[in-house]
Structure formats: C-alpha cells, structure tokens
Scaffold this active site. Structure first.
Site, PDB file in Angstrom:
ATOM      1  N   SER A 281       0.866  -1.189   0.000  1.00 15.23           N
ATOM      2  CA  SER A 281       0.000   0.000   0.000  1.00 15.23           C
ATOM      3  C   SER A 281       0.897   1.231   0.000  1.00 15.23           C
ATOM      4  CB  SER A 281      -0.867   0.017   1.264  1.00 15.23           C
ATOM      5  OG  SER A 281      -0.096   0.463   2.373  1.00 15.23           O
ATOM      6  N   ASP A 282       0.329   2.395  -0.236  1.00 11.64           N
ATOM      7  CA  ASP A 282       1.105   3.594   0.039  1.00 11.64           C
ATOM      8  C   ASP A 282       0.962   3.892   1.538  1.00 11.64           C
ATOM      9  OD1 ASP A 282       2.674   5.835  -0.127  1.00 11.64           O
ATOM     10  OD2 ASP A 282       1.718   6.626  -1.921  1.00 11.64           O
ATOM     11  N   TRP A 283       1.699   4.865   1.988  1.00 11.57           N
ATOM     12  CA  TRP A 283       1.767   5.178   3.422  1.00 11.57           C
ATOM     13  C   TRP A 283       0.350   5.466   3.954  1.00 11.57           C
ATOM     14  CZ3 TRP A 283       6.418   6.286   6.422  1.00 11.57           C
ATOM     15  CH2 TRP A 283       6.158   6.786   7.700  1.00 11.57           C
TER      16      TRP A 283
END
Ligand code: NOJ
Length: 748
Positions: A281-283
C-alpha cells in the site's frame, strides 16, 4: 567452414541460454518449495506480521519487540547499517522462524549522488543514462542495507500543477514505459540476489497522475479505455521488465481507492499481467479508505485491502490490528493471506535475504565516486532542454569577458537537487556559480549577485543589486526557477508561473540591454511565455541534481551541446491544462484563431469562426512535447517506407536520413510518431511509437531506422480488446511532436 563454426556457436549459445533459463526456473521452483515449508509452519499471526511494514524507530523497545515476535515484515526509513544489522540479527536469530526483514527507502533519483529529477531524466530521451542513474543509486543505497526502493514512479501525468510531475517521466505512455523499464533495470541489476541490487517498486498503481485539478491525492475519473491506453501501459511494461514490487496509489478511480480496488490489483495486475511480486500500500493508504468514505473503520479498511490483494500495509496498522479477526470471522480467507505472504517471502528469497541477510559494514562508503559524479553530470547535461537561442547567443563565445551570475537558483545547493532527496548532503552539490567560477574564473570576470535569494523572494533591493552586476557584465546568466520544496508530494500549484519577483527581476535586467541567458531550474514545466520573450536564450534545466552546476557551465560555454527534449508539453498558462500532444483532433480543430485583443469591438458572434481554442491562449502550447533545440541544426529527409502496406504478422521498416548541417557535433533524439487516420474510435493526432538518440558529427548523416508491427497500430476498443484496425496510417520521423511531413501506409 565459417558456416559450421557459426552454427556451433549458435548451438552453444542456445544451449547455454536454455540452461540459464532452466537454471532460473529451477531456482524459482526451489523458492516455491521453501515457501511451502515456511508457510506450513507459520501461525496466522506470523503470517500477518509479514504483511506489516513499519517505519524505522532505531533500536527502540517497541521495534525490537515487533521484530522478535514476527510482527513486522519490512521496515522503511532505517538508514544506519549497524542498526539494520542488529534488527536483522534479531529477526534471523531471535524470531521463531528466522525470517529476514527487508529494509526499504524512497531512493528516487539518487541516494547520495543525486541525478536530475525523473522528469529531467526523461528529458534526456536516453534510457542508458536513466539506467545508469538507478544503478548508481542502488550501489550507494545498498551499501547501508537498503534493498527495496520505492521507485520508479511511472504515473503518466498531463498536469504540471501537480507537484509530483517532478517525479514522473511526463505526459507520454510510451516514453514513461521505456524510462520506467530502464530505471527498473538499473535498480535491480542482472541479479536481484546480488547485495548491490535493490527491488524496484512501480508506483503508484494507478491513475494517480490524473488527480483532478492537479491537486495531490485528489479523486480521478478515468474511463477504462483511457486507463488502459494512457495510465496502464507503463505498469504493464514494468511487469515485463521484472519489477519486483508495485505500490498502490492514494487516489480513487471512479470512486474506488486503489488500496481497495480488486479489479486493478487482482484482475489486471495478477490475472492479466501475471505479476507475482509484492503489492504494497502507500503510506497509510489502507487506513485512508476511511477518509475516502468507503470504509467505516480500520477493520473494514483492512477487509477491503486484503480482499483486493494488497500484500503489505505500509504504516496503516490495519492488517496487524484486524486481519486475524477478519480471518476468524470468515471475511478474509486464509488462502488470501497465504497468497500475500507467499509474495512477500518470494521477494525475500529473490533478494537472497535468507542466505545473506546482513549488510557489510564498511570503513568507506561508495558514495560520490568519480564515476558516479561523472554519470550524474552527463545526465544533467542531457536533461537540459534549449528552448530559445536568439542569434546563437549560446554557447558563449570567446569575446565574452565578463558574466553576471544572478538569480535565486545560481547558488542554491539544496534546491538544485530537487524533491525527494532526504539523504542528499548539500555540501556535495556543485552549484552553477561554483562551477563557473572554478572553470572560468581565471579568464573572465564573474559578477555574482543572487538578487533574489530564494525563488519566492520579492526583495526589490536584491533586484537592484543584480541589475548593478548586470551592468558591469557582457552577458547575464539568470538562474531562475523554483525551490525544491515547491514540487514533489503535496506541493501542487494553481499558478505555474515563476514564483516571487523573478519575472520583475528579468524585466529589470532586460532594461540594461545586456543579452540574457535564462536558465530555469524547476520541478515542473513553468508557464514562462513572457520570460521567453524577454530573454535571449532559455535553457530548461529542471532540478539537475548534485552536478547541475558543472553540467550547466559546460552547456553555457560550449563544452557540451544541449540535446534534451521536452517529456511534457509546456503550456502558455495554467488555464490550458490539460494540454498534451496526443490529443484528439475533435470535430472542429482549432484554426484561424482570433485572440481576445484582435476581436473588433461589437464583432458578431459568427465572425470569429467556430473552432476549438481559447480566446486568450490560442490553440498551441508554449512548447510542444518532444521539442528541444541544439547549437547545431539537423535536417530530416523524407520518410521512406519498406512498402506501402503492412499486413498481419509483417513488419514495416520506416527510415529517414538525419544530417547534422551545423557546426557542432551533437546528439539528437529522433522521434517516431503515427496517426490512425480513420478508426472506429477517434484517435490521437499523433502517438509516439519509438525514438533513438543518435550522435552526429558536424556534417555527418545517418539513416535512422524503425520497425512498425501490427502491435504498434493496435489500440483499446470498447470491448476491452486491443487490436489494430485496417485502413490508412500516417507516420512521421521528426524532431518533435509537431514538425515533419508524414508518409502514408495502409494496414491491410
Ligand atoms: C508516500 C508516497 O506517495 C510514496 O511515493 C512513498 O514511496 C511513500 N510515501 C513512502 O515514503
């Protein structure tokens, strides 16, 4: 005899390739067997631990606890090799199963030696330069133990307001795909298991570059045809290039955030493209599905992401807190967990971390080597795009006895490296002022006066000082642009003109009557129409990295010749956005434009003609995609075709002769475009299908040859099938996306 020898060599080569492939296949099979063994021993909690990525906290009690108990699979942003080794030792020796960690970092356009921002690298139109940059980054970052970088960013974008355009390869799917693949090759090297290689991460999957109004994280509305045609090709190519990992994007597409998008992550990425690496995932992007309004709480967010095949949760704490319950309640299947963990373990095996988990602690780090700096300089040279050169002002000739070096970017070591350079040490940046002083200070007078000390500065006194410096000089070198912090993530601008009082400073300098070279060092294409009028020469250098100064000095004084070409259209003003070369023709293409001030007062509505353009900007951009001047001139012959028709399964050879008719030896990026004249769906007026950067000595000619196949003509249809349609095509070989005369052929 010769034939026999050739045959033997051929057979030997084929056999060794077969062995190599067979060997690779066997190694991959062995990995799957080892993963089976591990998976059968892992508790559900240990599996979920692998799916958790945390940011570095040094050797904090919390982190040690998480590592020891198998509650974390990867750590990002830990940079001290000794800490990395200690955490790795705890994982390998003290956790129940001894599964190593992967250490990750955003190494975007360099770790210590910084190359131009990716947009600048794309402007080189030279994949080898781009690959070199990624290789240097891998050599430096792996020396501290980073084995996973979150790059390349291969989001196509047609919006220079978006701050992350700096990290992109610009507006074109083909150019982005080629440059992205080159970066992947550079980061990953020939063997991912080599301790000097880093896993690449193709990001952000997908459509992030279409964020509405160029505002970061914004929603996108992308019909599937456009998604497949514009935003996905670079990612498909990344899979082909062997990208070990992918990252979800922050945006939603048509209401579905990427971290919960099963169609993107399963159907397209896994089922169609057969990606078997890690999707991270992104942050916090799993958790952010709550803000998007598609999950009521963190547990539902975890449910959506796990069921959308997101393998690893970067700093979202959704998986670690909720996956176990979701599995027990039957909302997430254990097989979905096993599939994700299999991907993660496969990456760790491929990186050789089970055999070689530690980073060598070195006395001397391989940072800023002469070779790395030379490559960074060459990248900066080739990334600069010459936009204007009135009366051949550049390169400066021997008659020049003094120069004024002015402007906020003339001596700004921290700004010239650009965005995403957390690890750069600015004392290593060589600024234009330093480089010009070092190389020419003994022979010519240098009147240095920044004037404005940072790009947003509006100090009139500063402008006065710069004007005084200009009056004393033969030529003014004005280094303008944007501070690094004005582009990159969450650094979007609605007004893309030069910030601060830089335009006023240019006007004041112009009044001195001295010739002005305007060098733009920015993270995006800026709307510099007025400034281009006022300056005599304009060089767009982007943020050029550690060696921007020496590169620009070489270009200005003629030791190097510009060869950069725009990877993105430069608009006249933000109101033209989106403006890109591969637009559709429309039913009423913009022609015969009467601009706002030319319209007679009281003119009848019908007197202007009904075509598509803006009254205050016309129909053309300031500079088109692919554009870039040289100090020399290139002549392109007519396009020659091997035949006038292309049939299924055949190839068509397209060539032309390019001649360097000027006085300088130089590089030229030769571009191949096509247009499908009549199709069942309206097609772009031009599409880039190939390019080659060639080097020609003054007076020299070269035949440049491309081949087209049916694949190059194919496009996505409403039934989501990509196919070519029979009929007439135009083909150009040209110096940019607007010039040249096409040849015609038929696909039959
Ligand atoms: C957020 C950014 O969107 C992404 O590109 C980056 O890799 C992560 N943060 C990690 O720093």
């Amino acid at each position: 005899m010769l034939m026999i020898r050739r045959k033997i060599v051929f057979i030997a080569l084929t056999v060794s390739v077969m062995f190599a492939c067979g060997g690779r296949q066997k190694a991959e099979n062995d990995i799957e067997v080892k993963i089976d063994g591990l998976l059968s021993n892992m508790t559900l909690q240990e599996k979920i631990g692998q799916m958790n990525q945390l940011t570095g906290l040094g050797l904090s009690a919390d982190m040690i606890h998480n590592v020891k108990n198998g509650r974390v699979g990867s750590i990002l942003n830990e940079l001290d090799p000794k800490t990395i080794n200690e955490l790795q030792r705890i994982a390998v020796e003290e956790s129940r199963l001894g599964i190593p960690l992967i250490f990750a970092r955003d190494v975007i356009h360099g770790f210590k030696t910084i190359f131009p921002i990716p947009l600048g690298q794309a402007a080189t139109w030279n994949p080898q330069i781009v690959e070199n940059g990624a290789r240097v980054a891998a050599t430096e970052a792996t020396a501290v133990g980073i084995r996973w970088t979150f790059a390349p960013m291969i989001d196509v974008t047609r919006d220079p307001r978006w701050g992350r355009i700096a990290e992109s390869c610009g507006e074109d799917p083909y150019l982005t795909a080629v440059m992205g693949a080159a970066m992947i090759k550079g980061f990953q090297g020939n063997d991912l298991a080599d301790p000097g290689s880093m896993a690449a991460c193709a990001k952000h999957f997908a459509g992030y570059g279409a964020s509405e109004s160029g505002k970061d994280y914004n929603t996108t509305w992308i019909p599937e045809l456009q998604l497949r045609e514009v935003y996905l090709p670079s990612f498909e190519k990344a899979v082909e290039a062997g990208a070990a990992t992918f990252m979800c994007s922050f945006n939603d597409i048509n209401g579905v955030p990427s971290s919960g998008n099963a169609y993107l992550n399963k159907t397209i990425l896994r089922d169609e493209w057969h990606f078997d690496g890690v999707l991270v995932s992104d942050w916090g992007s799993i958790e952010q599905m709550i803000s998007h309004g598609v999950a009521a709480d963190l547990k539902q967010a975890a449910d959506l992401a796990a069921n959308a095949a997101v393998d690893m949760d970067m700093m979202g704490f959704a998986y670690i807190n909720h996956l176990e319950a979701l599995v027990q309640e039957g909302n997430v299947s254990e097989s979905a967990i096993d599939r994700a963990v299999r991907d993660i373990l496969r990456l760790k095996f491929r990186l050789g971390l089970f055999d070689n988990p530690y980073v060598e602690i070195r006395e001397e780090m391989p940072f800023y080597t002469a070779e790395a700096l030379a490559k960074a300089k060459q990248a900066a040279v080739e990334s600069a795009v010459l936009l204007k050169n009135k009366d051949g002002l550049l390169p400066l000739g021997e008659g020049i006895k003094s120069v004024a070096v002015v402007g906020p970017l003339s001596d700004a070591p921290g700004d010239q490296v650009g965005t995403w350079c957390f690890d750069a040490e600015f004392e290593h940046s060589v600024t234009p002022l330093t480089a010009i002083r070092d190389a020419y200070g003994e022979n010519i007078g240098i009147n240095a006066e920044q004037g404005l000390t940072y790009s947003r500065d509006k100090n009139e006194l500063g402008i006065e000082k710069a004007v005084t410096a200009a009056r004393k000089s033969d030529v003014v070198l004005f280094f303008a642009g944007e501070e690094a912090v004005l582009s990159g993530e969450a650094r979007c601008r609605a007004d893309i003109r030069l910030p601060g009082a830089q335009t006023e400073m240019l006007k004041a300098l112009k009044k001195t009557g001295k010739p002005i070279v305007l060098v733009i060092m920015s993270g995006r294409p800026l709307a510099i129409g007025e400034e281009t009028e006022d300056a005599d020469a304009v060089l767009l250098a982007f943020h050029g990295g550690t060696m921007a100064g020496p590169a620009l000095a070489d270009l200005i004084f003629g030791k190097a010749v510009p060869s950069g070409k725009l990877p993105v259209t430069i608009p006249k003003m933000a109101g033209q956005i989106p403006v890109y070369y591969a637009h559709k023709n429309t039913g009423r293409p913009g022609r015969n434009v009467s601009l706002i001030d030319d319209i007679p007062v009281g003119a009848a509505q019908t007197s202007l003609g009904f075509t598509g353009y803006h009254l205050d900007a016309g129909n053309d951009p300031l500079f088109p995609f692919g554009y870039g001047l040289s100090y020399t001139d290139f002549d392109y012959s007519e396009v020659r075709l091997s035949q006038n028709a292309l049939s299924t399964g055949q190839t068509l050879t397209v060539e032309c002769t390019v001649t360097n008719t000027g006085k300088y030896d130089a590089d030229e990026a030769v571009q191949l475009y096509i247009r499908d004249r009549v199709a069942s769906l309206a097609r772009p007026v031009r599409e880039l299908k190939g390019f080659q950067k060639i080097y020609l000595k003054a007076g020299e000619s070269q035949t440049v040859t491309f081949t087209l196949t049916e694949d190059d003509l194919a496009y996505w249809h409403a039934d989501m099938v990509k196919r070519a349609e029979r009929g007439e095509f135009q083909v150009w070989i040209s110096t940019d996306s607007q010039s040249g005369t096409p040849a015609t052929f038929v696909y039959n």
